[in-house]
Design a protein around this motif. Structure first.
Motif, PDB file in Angstrom:
ATOM      1  N   SER A 374       0.838  -1.200   0.000  1.00 62.90           N
ATOM      2  CA  SER A 374       0.000   0.000   0.000  1.00 62.90           C
ATOM      3  C   SER A 374       0.870   1.247   0.000  1.00 62.90           C
ATOM      4  N   VAL A 375       0.449   2.249  -0.728  1.00 58.75           N
ATOM      5  CA  VAL A 375       1.197   3.501  -0.811  1.00 58.75           C
ATOM      6  C   VAL A 375       0.752   4.466   0.278  1.00 58.75           C
ATOM      7  N   PHE A 376      -0.567   4.615   0.446  1.00 57.35           N
ATOM      8  CA  PHE A 376      -1.106   5.560   1.427  1.00 57.35           C
ATOM      9  C   PHE A 376      -1.793   4.812   2.557  1.00 57.35           C
ATOM     10  N   THR A 377      -1.725   5.366   3.747  1.00 60.74           N
ATOM     11  CA  THR A 377      -2.517   4.839   4.855  1.00 60.74           C
ATOM     12  C   THR A 377      -3.972   5.224   4.647  1.00 60.74           C
ATOM     13  N   ASP A 378      -4.876   4.383   5.125  1.00 65.17           N
ATOM     14  CA  ASP A 378      -6.301   4.644   4.987  1.00 65.17           C
ATOM     15  C   ASP A 378      -6.705   5.849   5.829  1.00 65.17           C
ATOM     16  N   ASP A 379      -7.509   6.712   5.248  1.00 64.91           N
ATOM     17  CA  ASP A 379      -8.009   7.885   5.964  1.00 64.91           C
ATOM     18  C   ASP A 379      -9.433   8.154   5.493  1.00 64.91           C
ATOM     19  N   PRO A 380     -10.441   7.834   6.316  1.00 70.28           N
ATOM     20  CA  PRO A 380     -11.832   8.036   5.892  1.00 70.28           C
ATOM     21  C   PRO A 380     -12.180   9.494   5.639  1.00 70.28           C
ATOM     22  N   ASP A 381     -11.349  10.424   6.163  1.00 69.45           N
ATOM     23  CA  ASP A 381     -11.623  11.843   5.938  1.00 69.45           C
ATOM     24  C   ASP A 381     -11.058  12.334   4.607  1.00 69.45           C
ATOM     25  N   TRP A 382     -10.074  11.616   4.082  1.00 71.45           N
ATOM     26  CA  TRP A 382      -9.486  11.952   2.785  1.00 71.45           C
ATOM     27  C   TRP A 382      -9.612  10.738   1.872  1.00 71.45           C
ATOM     28  N   VAL A 383     -10.710  10.661   1.149  1.00 74.36           N
ATOM     29  CA  VAL A 383     -10.962   9.530   0.253  1.00 74.36           C
ATOM     30  C   VAL A 383     -10.399   9.869  -1.126  1.00 74.36           C
ATOM     31  N   VAL A 384      -9.513   9.016  -1.626  1.00 75.61           N
ATOM     32  CA  VAL A 384      -8.920   9.237  -2.950  1.00 75.61           C
ATOM     33  C   VAL A 384      -9.910   8.780  -4.012  1.00 75.61           C
ATOM     34  N   GLU A 385     -10.376   9.721  -4.824  1.00 78.99           N
ATOM     35  CA  GLU A 385     -11.356   9.424  -5.871  1.00 78.99           C
ATOM     36  C   GLU A 385     -10.695   9.140  -7.216  1.00 78.99           C
ATOM     37  N   ASP A 386      -9.539   9.743  -7.477  1.00 81.16           N
ATOM     38  CA  ASP A 386      -8.919   9.603  -8.787  1.00 81.16           C
ATOM     39  C   ASP A 386      -7.443   9.972  -8.706  1.00 81.16           C
ATOM     40  N   LEU A 387      -6.673   9.498  -9.684  1.00 79.62           N
ATOM     41  CA  LEU A 387      -5.241   9.773  -9.752  1.00 79.62           C
ATOM     42  C   LEU A 387      -4.837  10.017 -11.197  1.00 79.62           C
ATOM     43  N   ASP A 388      -3.769  10.802 -11.377  1.00 78.39           N
ATOM     44  CA  ASP A 388      -3.174  10.950 -12.698  1.00 78.39           C
ATOM     45  C   ASP A 388      -1.683  11.204 -12.527  1.00 78.39           C
ATOM     46  N   PHE A 389      -0.886  10.525 -13.349  1.00 78.72           N
ATOM     47  CA  PHE A 389       0.566  10.596 -13.260  1.00 78.72           C
ATOM     48  C   PHE A 389       1.136  11.478 -14.358  1.00 78.72           C
ATOM     49  N   SER A 390       2.177  12.224 -14.001  1.00 73.42           N
ATOM     50  CA  SER A 390       3.069  12.814 -14.994  1.00 73.42           C
ATOM     51  C   SER A 390       4.477  12.350 -14.626  1.00 73.42           C
ATOM     52  N   HIS A 391       5.465  12.809 -15.360  1.00 78.71           N
ATOM     53  CA  HIS A 391       6.839  12.376 -15.082  1.00 78.71           C
ATOM     54  C   HIS A 391       7.313  12.862 -13.709  1.00 78.71           C
ATOM     55  N   THR A 392       6.820  14.018 -13.268  1.00 81.68           N
ATOM     56  CA  THR A 392       7.324  14.627 -12.028  1.00 81.68           C
ATOM     57  C   THR A 392       6.299  14.721 -10.910  1.00 81.68           C
ATOM     58  N   HIS A 393       5.019  14.517 -11.211  1.00 82.34           N
ATOM     59  CA  HIS A 393       3.997  14.724 -10.184  1.00 82.34           C
ATOM     60  C   HIS A 393       2.888  13.669 -10.267  1.00 82.34           C
ATOM     61  N   LEU A 394       2.278  13.453  -9.112  1.00 83.93           N
ATOM     62  CA  LEU A 394       1.058  12.667  -9.005  1.00 83.93           C
ATOM     63  C   LEU A 394      -0.053  13.620  -8.569  1.00 83.93           C
ATOM     64  N   VAL A 395      -1.133  13.698  -9.364  1.00 89.71           N
ATOM     65  CA  VAL A 395      -2.261  14.558  -9.019  1.00 89.71           C
ATOM     66  C   VAL A 395      -3.378  13.700  -8.451  1.00 89.71           C
ATOM     67  N   VAL A 396      -3.894  14.097  -7.308  1.00 90.83           N
ATOM     68  CA  VAL A 396      -4.878  13.309  -6.564  1.00 90.83           C
ATOM     69  C   VAL A 396      -6.173  14.115  -6.432  1.00 90.83           C
ATOM     70  N   THR A 397      -7.279  13.490  -6.815  1.00 95.63           N
ATOM     71  CA  THR A 397      -8.599  14.064  -6.550  1.00 95.63           C
ATOM     72  C   THR A 397      -9.121  13.451  -5.266  1.00 95.63           C
ATOM     73  N   LEU A 398      -9.382  14.291  -4.277  1.00 93.38           N
ATOM     74  CA  LEU A 398      -9.822  13.849  -2.953  1.00 93.38           C
ATOM     75  C   LEU A 398     -11.275  14.222  -2.720  1.00 93.38           C
ATOM     76  N   ARG A 399     -11.895  13.459  -1.824  1.00 93.08           N
ATOM     77  CA  ARG A 399     -13.234  13.818  -1.364  1.00 93.08           C
ATOM     78  C   ARG A 399     -13.213  13.873   0.157  1.00 93.08           C
ATOM     79  N   GLU A 400     -13.570  15.033   0.694  1.00 94.34           N
ATOM     80  CA  GLU A 400     -13.743  15.212   2.143  1.00 94.34           C
ATOM     81  C   GLU A 400     -15.236  15.326   2.402  1.00 94.34           C
ATOM     82  N   GLY A 401     -15.832  14.256   2.911  1.00 95.44           N
ATOM     83  CA  GLY A 401     -17.283  14.245   3.019  1.00 95.44           C
ATOM     84  C   GLY A 401     -17.867  14.269   1.616  1.00 95.44           C
ATOM     85  N   ARG A 402     -18.566  15.359   1.279  1.00 98.48           N
ATOM     86  CA  ARG A 402     -19.109  15.506  -0.072  1.00 98.48           C
ATOM     87  C   ARG A 402     -18.378  16.592  -0.853  1.00 98.48           C
ATOM     88  N   ASN A 403     -17.265  17.084  -0.331  1.00102.00           N
ATOM     89  CA  ASN A 403     -16.526  18.165  -0.980  1.00102.00           C
ATOM     90  C   ASN A 403     -15.291  17.621  -1.691  1.00102.00           C
TER      91      ASN A 403
END
Length: 794
Positions: A374-403
C-alpha cells in the motif's frame, strides 16, 4: 485477473474525443410494443376501456388527435418487414399530432425559450489547443458545417499568429491557416457512415504519424475501426475491424492493439496489427469467461499496454499476469520509473472496501504471485477518488465528506517506508471555486509536461477548462462559456487573455486551505452573484442523510410560490450531473428552483452508497428521492402544487417509480429515454445485456431479485383510478432502452389512471440523436420547459 469489471479507464480521457457515443443503439427495427389504434374492424378488442375515463375518450370529445392506449400489441416482424414499419410510422405520427395539439397554446413561449437558449450557445465550438510533443491538437467547426474538424499546428510557430485584440484574444485562424494541418474531417466521415459522425475512440500514435479511431455504423450497430495516415491523409488498408471497444498504440506507433466485443457486446479478444504490414492481425488474448471484460489502455509513458502487462516495445512477446482478485473490481495499472502502480477497489484480505486505494510493486519483482504494498494509509476523511501521473507529479482528486479537493505531490514517492499518510508528502492543493460538483481530468497525454488539464464543474459556474502548472501552482482558465457578456473567459490560442493575466497572474497561485476568496468568484466567471446555491442534508425514511443541492435566482425567486424541478440519477455509482446548464437559466430566471437529489445507488459516497441503491435495495433510491421531494415541499422551498421531477435513462426509472408511490407529490415530470419496464427487459432482453446491468437492477432468475424488480418496476406498479401528474416522455431509436418501453408505459398510464386535460401524458419520439444537433437540443429543451411552465401555471 487484473481487471474484471466492465468499466473503461476513468481518468485518461481521449485527447481527440469528439462526442459521447450513443448508448448502445437499438437494432434498426425493434418490435414495436404498442401498435396503431385498433378496434372491432381490425379484428381485435377495443383499446379504450369503457369503465375508465381515459385520455383517448376525452381527446375525442375535445377534437384532439387520439392518443394510443392499451397494452402491447405484439407484431411478428423481421428487420425489413414493411408492414411493421408502417404501423410504427403511424404510431409515431399519431403521438406527434397529439403532442402538437396539446402543446399548441405554448407555441409562442416555445419560440421565445428556444431563442433564449440558442443565444447562450457558444458561438465557437473549437476546443482549446492541447499540447502534446511539438504539436498543438484541437478541434474546430467550420462555418456552415455540422461536424468539427480535427487539426493541429506546430507549437513553435503558434505565437506568430496570436491576436491580442480583446475580447477575442487567441489564435488568428485567418492568417494562421498556413500552419494548420487538417487531420480528420468528421463531415467527410459522416458521408462514409450514412450521415452520422459519432466517434467513440480516437488515439494519435506516439510518433504523431497516425490516428486510430472508431466510428459508429448505424446499419450494423457497432463501432468500426479505421487508421489514417496524418501526413498523407489517406486511410490505411488495415486494420479495419468491427465491434472495437478499446485500442492502444505500441512499438512507438508501429503497432496497434485493439479489443473487440462478442455478440453480447462483451470485450473478449485483443488483437495486434502491425501498421503497414500485409500480415493478418495477430490474436494476443481471448477471454472465455463471460464475467470478465477485457479492456486495454497504455500507461502514460507508453511503455506498457495493460489489462495483463504487455510490453509495448514487443507486443507479441506475450502477456504477463500482474494482479489477480476475486469478485467484481475496478483497476487502473500505471508505470512510473521502475514501479507498477495499481489503483483499485478490490477487496482487501477478503473484506470488501468502500473506496479505491493505491498499491505499488517493483517492475522487476521476481516473487510469484507478485508482491504489492500500500502507498497511502487509509483515511476516511481523505478519500482518494482519482489519480493521474506525470513524469514529475502525481495529481490526486480527494473527497472530504461531499466536498472535492485537488492536490499534487512530487514524484518519485518514497520507497521502503511502507504506507504513508498523504499529508506527510506535503501535498500542494490547487485552487478550486465554490460548490465544485465534479472534477474531470483532461487528456494529459504529454507525460513530460508540467501542466495538467482539468474541467471544473459547479451548479453556479459554467464548466471551466483549467491548466494547472504543477511546478509553481499557477493556473489558467483556457476555455469557459461566456454567460454574462461583460465577462469574457473564452480563450482559444493562449493560456489566458491579456486582461486576465494582467489582473490575476500574481494572485493565481495555490493556497493550502484550498479556499477561494469572494473576489475570486469573478476570476472563475462564477454566477454566485446572481444565482444562489444551497446544500442540505435530508433524512430519508430510514434516517440516512441525503445530500440535496438547491439552485435559484436571487432576483426572481418567489417566496413560498416557486415551482421546482428535482433531478435524480442514482444508478451505476455515477455522480449526479449538477453542472451549470445554460438551458436551465430560462427556468431560473422565471423563478424556478432547480434541485438535485443525491440518492443511494449513485456516486460520491463510496461503494456502500452505490450498493445500498441497487438490486434488492433499489427501492432505497426511490424512497430517497421521495424524501427529498417532501423536504422541498415541507420546507416551502417549492410550492406544494408546483413540484416537477426530471430523470434521464435509469434516472427516469427512479422518477417514474416515485410517481407510482406518491402521485400526489408531483405536478409534472420529464422522463428522457427512460428505463421503465425492467421486469420484461431483464427477463427477455431484445438488446444484449451485460453482467453490470444485472448487478445494478437485479437478476430475474434470483427469486429475491425478481420480487424486488416487480416491486420497483414503473410499468408494473401504475395505480388504477388515481390522478397522475402531467408527464412528457422523450425517447429515441438510438438509445439503450428501446422506444417500446416508453410507449408501453405511456399507454398503460393513459389506460389506468384518471384523465385530466391539464395533466396530459405525452410521448415525444425521435429517430435522431439529439445530443449531436444543437438545433434539436434547443428545440427539445424549449419544449420541455414550455411543458413544465404550462402545467405548473394551469
Amino acid at each position: 485477473m487484473f481487471m474484471c469489471y466492465p468499466e473503461t479507464p476513468r481518468h485518461h480521457i481521449n485527447p481527440n474525443h469528439h462526442a459521447p457515443p450513443p448508448k448502445t443503439p437499438t437494432p434498426s427495427l425493434p418490435p414495436p410494443a404498442v401498435g396503431p389504434p385498433q378496434g372491432p374492424e381490425g379484428g381485435s378488442e377495443p383499446i379504450i376501456a369503457a369503465e375508465t375515463t381515459t385520455a383517448a375518450s376525452e381527446a375525442r370529445e375535445l377534437n384532439l388527435p387520439r392518443p394510443l392506449v392499451g397494452g402491447p400489441v405484439q407484431l411478428d416482424v423481421e428487420a425489413h418487414d414493411k408492414v411493421a414499419m408502417r404501423h410504427l410510422d403511424m404510431y409515431m405520427e399519431q403521438e406527434e399530432k397529439y403532442t402538437e395539439a396539446t402543446m399548441s397554446g405554448t407555441n409562442r413561449l416555445q419560440s421565445k425559450l428556444q431563442s433564449e437558449m440558442a443565444s447562450r450557445f457558444a458561438s465557437d465550438l473549437s476546443t482549446p489547443p492541447l499540447r502534446w510533443g511539438p504539436w498543438l491538437y484541437y478541434r474546430r467547426v467550420e462555418e456552415g458545417k455540422q461536424f468539427p474538424v480535427l487539426c493541429r499546428r506546430l507549437a513553435s510557430l503558434n505565437d506568430e499568429f496570436i491576436s491580442h485584440k480583446s475580447p477575442s484574444a487567441g489564435f488568428d485562424f485567418t492568417s494562421g491557416k498556413r500552419i494548420e494541418q487538417k487531420l480528420l474531417d468528421y463531415n467527410q466521415e459522416a458521408q462514409r457512415f450514412g450521415g452520422y459522425a459519432y466517434e467513440e475512440l480516437s488515439e494519435v500514435s506516439p510518433d504523431h504519424r497516425f490516428i486510430a479511431y472508431t466510428m459508429y455504423d448505424k446499419e450494423s450497430d457497432f463501432f468500426k475501426l479505421s487508421v489514417r495516415n496524418l501526413n498523407s491523409g489517406a486511410l490505411c488498408s488495415k486494420p479495419q475491424a468491427d465491434r472495437v471497444s478499446n485500442l492502444a498504440w505500441a512499438k512507438d506507433g508501429q503497432a496497434l492493439l485493439y479489443a473487440v466485443t462478442d455478440q453480447n457486446k462483451r470485450p473478449f479478444r485483443i488483437y495486434c496489427s502491425m501498421i503497414g504490414s500485409t500480415d493478418d492481425d495477430f490474436l494476443i488474448l481471448e477471454e472465455t469467461d463471460e464475467n470478465v471484460y477485457v479492456n486495454i489502455r497504455h500507461t502514460k509513458d507508453f511503455r506498457f499496454v495493460t489489462v495483463f502487462l504487455i510490453n509495448a516495445a514487443d507486443p507479441l512477446s506475450g502477456v504477463n499476469l500482474v494482479w489477480e482478485c476475486e469478485g467484481i473490481s475496478h483497476g487502473i495499472l500505471e508505470h512510473h520509473q521502475g514501479y507498477l502502480y495499481l489503483f483499485t477497489d478490490a477487496a482487501k484480505e477478503g473484506q470488501s472496501v468502500d473506496y479505491h486505494y493505491l498499491l505499488r510493486s517493483h517492475l522487476d519483482s521476481s516473487s510469484s504471485p507478485r508482491t504489492w504494498e500500500s502507498v497511502f494509509t487509509d483515511d476516511p476523511d481523505w478519500v482518494v477518488e482519482d489519480l493521474d501521473f506525470s513524469h514529475t507529479h502525481l495529481v490526486v482528486t480527494l473527497r472530504e465528506g461531499r466536498n472535492f479537493r485537488l492536490c499534487s505531490v512530487t514524484l518519485p514517492l518514497p520507497a521502503g517506508k511502507g504506507p504513508v499518510h498523504l499529508k506527510e508528502l506535503h501535498p500542494q492543493f490547487l485552487p478550486l471555486p465554490k460548490y465544485v460538483s465534479q472534477i474531470s481530468p483532461g487528456p494529459n497525454y504529454d507525460y513530460h509536461s508540467s501542466k495538467m488539464r482539468f474541467t471544473i464543474s459547479s451548479p453556479v459556474m459554467p464548466d471551466a477548462v483549467v491548466d494547472y502548472d504543477l511546478s509553481n501552482g499557477e493556473w489558467n482558465i483556457v476555455q469557459q462559456q461566456n454567460i454574462l457578456h461583460e465577462r469574457t473567459r473564452v480563450l482559444y490560442g493562449t493560456a489566458s487573455s491579456a486582461s486576465i493575466i494582467e489582473e490575476t497572474l500574481n494572485s493565481k497561485t495555490s493556497n493550502p486551505s484550498n479556499e477561494v476568496n469572494s473576489d475570486d468568484d469573478q476570476l472563475w466567471n462564477g454566477l454566485s452573484e446572481f444565482y444562489a446555491c444551497e446544500q442540505y442534508n435530508v433524512a430519508s425514511y430510514d434516517g440516512v442523510l441525503l445530500p440535496l443541492t438547491v439552485v435559484y435566482s436571487r432576483k426572481n425567486k418567489k417566496e413560498d410560490q416557486s415551482p421546482g424541478l428535482l433531478h435524480v440519477h442514482g444508478t451505476y455509482g455515477e455522480l449526479l450531473d449538477k453542472r451549470w446548464r445554460s438551458e436551465l437559466k430560462s427556468l431560473l430566471d422565471r423563478g424556478w428552483i432547480i434541485a438535485y437529489a443525491d440518492v443511494r445507488g449513485g456516486g460520491g459516497g463510496g461503494k456502500k452508497w452505490h450498493h445500498d441503491g441497487r438490486r434488492t435495495k433499489k427501492i432505497n433510491s426511490i424512497k430517497d428521492y421521495i424524501s427529498c421531494a417532501n423536504f422541498l415541499v415541507d420546507k416551502e422551498i417549492v410550492h406544494e402544487n408546483k413540484l416537477a421531477g426530471w430523470g434521464y435513462s435509469a434516472g427516469g426509472l427512479v422518477v417514474a417509480s416515485a410517481i407510482n408511490q406518491s402521485p400526489h407529490l408531483f405536478k409534472a415530470a420529464i422522463l428522457k429515454v427512460p428505463f421503465l419496464d425492467p421486469t420484461n427487459t431483464l427477463l427477455y432482453p431484445i438488446l444484449p445485456l451485460t453482467a453490470a446491468h444485472y448487478e445494478e437492477f437485479g437478476y430475474p432468475g434470483d427469486i429475491a431479485d425478481f420480487h424486488a424488480i416487480r416491486d420497483y418496476s414503473p410499468y408494473d406498479n401504475i395505480q388504477k383510478d388515481v390522478l397522475y401528474p402531467a408527464v412528457l416522455v422523450s425517447s429515441s431509436f438510438n438509445t439503450r432502452f428501446g422506444v417500446w418501453e416508453a410507449a408501453k408505459w405511456v399507454a398503460r398510464v393513459r389506460e389506468l389512471t384518471i384523465y385530466d386535460q391539464k395533466r396530459p401524458i405525452l410521448l415525444n419520439l425521435t429517430t435522431d440523436i439529439v445530443e449531436e444537433n444543437r438545433y434539436l437540443q434547443c428545440k427539445e429543451s424549449a419544449m420541455e420547459s414550455a411543458f413544465l411552465i404550462k402545467v405548473t401555471e394551469s
